[in-house]
Enzyme design. Structure first.
Site, PDB file in Angstrom:
ATOM      1  N   GLU A   1      48.173  33.746  34.438  1.00 24.15           N
ATOM      2  CA  GLU A   1      48.127  35.070  35.072  1.00 24.15           C
ATOM      3  C   GLU A   1      47.644  34.939  36.506  1.00 24.15           C
ATOM      4  O   GLU A   1      46.817  34.074  36.825  1.00 24.15           O
ATOM      5  CB  GLU A   1      47.205  36.003  34.287  1.00 24.15           C
ATOM      6  CG  GLU A   1      45.860  35.396  33.945  1.00 24.15           C
ATOM      7  CD  GLU A   1      44.751  36.429  33.820  1.00 24.15           C
ATOM      8  OE1 GLU A   1      44.607  37.254  34.738  1.00 24.15           O
ATOM      9  OE2 GLU A   1      44.028  36.380  32.813  1.00 24.15           O
TER      10      GLU A   1
ATOM     11  N   GLU B   1      45.533  42.855  21.720  1.00 21.67           N
ATOM     12  CA  GLU B   1      45.979  43.549  22.932  1.00 21.67           C
ATOM     13  C   GLU B   1      47.407  44.097  22.803  1.00 21.67           C
ATOM     14  O   GLU B   1      47.837  44.881  23.651  1.00 21.67           O
ATOM     15  CB  GLU B   1      45.861  42.618  24.156  1.00 21.67           C
ATOM     16  CG  GLU B   1      44.411  42.275  24.472  1.00 21.67           C
ATOM     17  CD  GLU B   1      44.208  41.445  25.726  1.00 21.67           C
ATOM     18  OE1 GLU B   1      43.169  41.610  26.375  1.00 21.67           O
ATOM     19  OE2 GLU B   1      45.081  40.595  26.061  1.00 21.67           O
TER      20      GLU B   1
ATOM     21  N   ARG C   1      48.007  42.111  36.853  1.00 23.45           N
ATOM     22  CA  ARG C   1      48.346  40.674  36.833  1.00 23.45           C
ATOM     23  C   ARG C   1      49.796  40.467  36.436  1.00 23.45           C
ATOM     24  O   ARG C   1      50.305  41.173  35.560  1.00 23.45           O
ATOM     25  CB  ARG C   1      47.517  39.924  35.769  1.00 23.45           C
ATOM     26  CG  ARG C   1      46.023  40.180  35.798  1.00 23.45           C
ATOM     27  CD  ARG C   1      45.307  39.322  36.822  1.00 23.45           C
ATOM     28  NE  ARG C   1      43.873  39.539  36.757  1.00 23.45           N
ATOM     29  CZ  ARG C   1      43.235  40.488  37.442  1.00 23.45           C
ATOM     30  NH1 ARG C   1      43.885  41.295  38.261  1.00 23.45           N
ATOM     31  NH2 ARG C   1      41.938  40.640  37.317  1.00 23.45           N
TER      32      ARG C   1
ATOM     33  N   HIS D   1      44.845  31.543  36.324  1.00 23.03           N
ATOM     34  CA  HIS D   1      44.255  30.890  35.173  1.00 23.03           C
ATOM     35  C   HIS D   1      45.047  31.219  33.928  1.00 23.03           C
ATOM     36  O   HIS D   1      45.951  32.050  33.959  1.00 23.03           O
ATOM     37  CB  HIS D   1      42.753  31.167  35.021  1.00 23.03           C
ATOM     38  CG  HIS D   1      42.371  32.600  34.940  1.00 23.03           C
ATOM     39  ND1 HIS D   1      41.457  33.157  35.796  1.00 23.03           N
ATOM     40  CD2 HIS D   1      42.749  33.576  34.098  1.00 23.03           C
ATOM     41  CE1 HIS D   1      41.297  34.433  35.473  1.00 23.03           C
ATOM     42  NE2 HIS D   1      42.066  34.709  34.448  1.00 23.03           N
TER      43      HIS D   1
ATOM     44  N   HIS E   1      44.230  45.921  33.612  1.00 25.24           N
ATOM     45  CA  HIS E   1      42.976  46.345  32.983  1.00 25.24           C
ATOM     46  C   HIS E   1      42.922  47.881  32.899  1.00 25.24           C
ATOM     47  O   HIS E   1      42.126  48.420  32.144  1.00 25.24           O
ATOM     48  CB  HIS E   1      41.776  45.849  33.808  1.00 25.24           C
ATOM     49  CG  HIS E   1      41.563  44.366  33.722  1.00 25.24           C
ATOM     50  ND1 HIS E   1      41.358  43.704  32.524  1.00 25.24           N
ATOM     51  CD2 HIS E   1      41.507  43.412  34.679  1.00 25.24           C
ATOM     52  CE1 HIS E   1      41.195  42.411  32.766  1.00 25.24           C
ATOM     53  NE2 HIS E   1      41.285  42.200  34.053  1.00 25.24           N
TER      54      HIS E   1
HETATM   55  P1  2AM Z   1      40.815  38.491  34.357  1.00 24.72           P
HETATM   56  O1  2AM Z   1      39.994  37.259  34.550  1.00 24.72           O
HETATM   57  O2  2AM Z   1      42.144  38.320  34.987  1.00 24.72           O
HETATM   58  O3  2AM Z   1      40.172  39.758  34.792  1.00 24.72           O
HETATM   59  C1  2AM Z   1      36.809  38.124  30.530  1.00 24.72           C
HETATM   60  O4  2AM Z   1      36.764  37.749  29.224  1.00 24.72           O
HETATM   61  C2  2AM Z   1      38.170  37.951  31.107  1.00 24.72           C
HETATM   62  O5  2AM Z   1      39.108  37.739  30.111  1.00 24.72           O
HETATM   63  C3  2AM Z   1      38.672  39.151  31.835  1.00 24.72           C
HETATM   64  O6  2AM Z   1      38.145  39.252  33.068  1.00 24.72           O
HETATM   65  C4  2AM Z   1      40.196  39.000  31.775  1.00 24.72           C
HETATM   66  O7  2AM Z   1      40.963  38.548  32.819  1.00 24.72           O
HETATM   67  C5  2AM Z   1      40.318  38.009  30.715  1.00 24.72           C
HETATM   68  N1  2AM Z   1      41.293  38.419  29.710  1.00 24.72           N
HETATM   69  C6  2AM Z   1      41.511  39.551  29.027  1.00 24.72           C
HETATM   70  N2  2AM Z   1      42.537  39.449  28.198  1.00 24.72           N
HETATM   71  C7  2AM Z   1      43.003  38.189  28.399  1.00 24.72           C
HETATM   72  C8  2AM Z   1      44.066  37.448  27.857  1.00 24.72           C
HETATM   73  N3  2AM Z   1      44.900  37.975  26.952  1.00 24.72           N
HETATM   74  N4  2AM Z   1      44.252  36.196  28.301  1.00 24.72           N
HETATM   75  C9  2AM Z   1      43.437  35.643  29.228  1.00 24.72           C
HETATM   76  N5  2AM Z   1      42.405  36.289  29.777  1.00 24.72           N
HETATM   77  C10 2AM Z   1      42.207  37.546  29.355  1.00 24.72           C
END
Ligand code: 2AM
Length: 136
Positions: A82, A68, A106, A60, A121
């Protein structure tokens, strides 16, 4: 002549910003990934996207979240995607009858499969957030 070598120096200095793949093993918490494992995971993600197979909704879209502080090593403005990279070396897959957790790590890449980052994570500032893996 001098001008040319200045240009060449500038170009070579700028190269790391467009870096293709990591220079060696990437570490996410205690998980270690070789460049070839990273390439395998990216290729699997691109193949899944092209074939319309989205195990547990992966790949996705990945969003650049300034909070971040993750550097993307690819050029352009996205979209980025990712896909899980698995510490046991398996290619991520999951079905409704056989759910597999995507784990913590990821690969991030462009639609055409250009490497952007490896994120995790593990050790992120928030539960759902990501942090860059070491040496990614
Ligand atoms: P994940 O689906 O791969 O675990 C919930 O808000 C989700 O946001 C998390 O589970 C996480 O990914 C996703 N997330 C965190 N940082 C992100 C980012 N920079 N871009 C896209 N998704 C992100």
């Amino acid at each position: 002549m001098l001008f040319k070598s200045i240009l060449a120096t500038l170009f070579l200095t700028a190269l790391p910003a467009l870096a293709a793949l990591p220079s060696g093993v990437v570490t996410c918490g205690s998980n270690r990934y070789t460049v070839s494992a990273i390439t395998v995971a990216i290729n699997a993600g691109v193949r899944d996207m092209e074939s319309g197979n989205f195990p547990d909704d992966y790949p996705h879209q990945y969003y650049d979240e300034p909070s971040e502080h993750i550097q993307l090593w690819c050029s352009g403005n996205g979209p980025w995607y990712e896909f899980p990279i698995m510490p046991d070396g398996s290619i991520y897959t999951s079905t409704s009858s056989h759910y597999v957790s995507p784990g913590t790590d990821r690969v991030v890449f462009t639609e055409s499969g250009t490497y952007c980052a490896v994120v995790t994570h593990t050790g992120a500032a928030t539960y759902d957030g990501f942090v860059a893996c070491d040496n990614d």
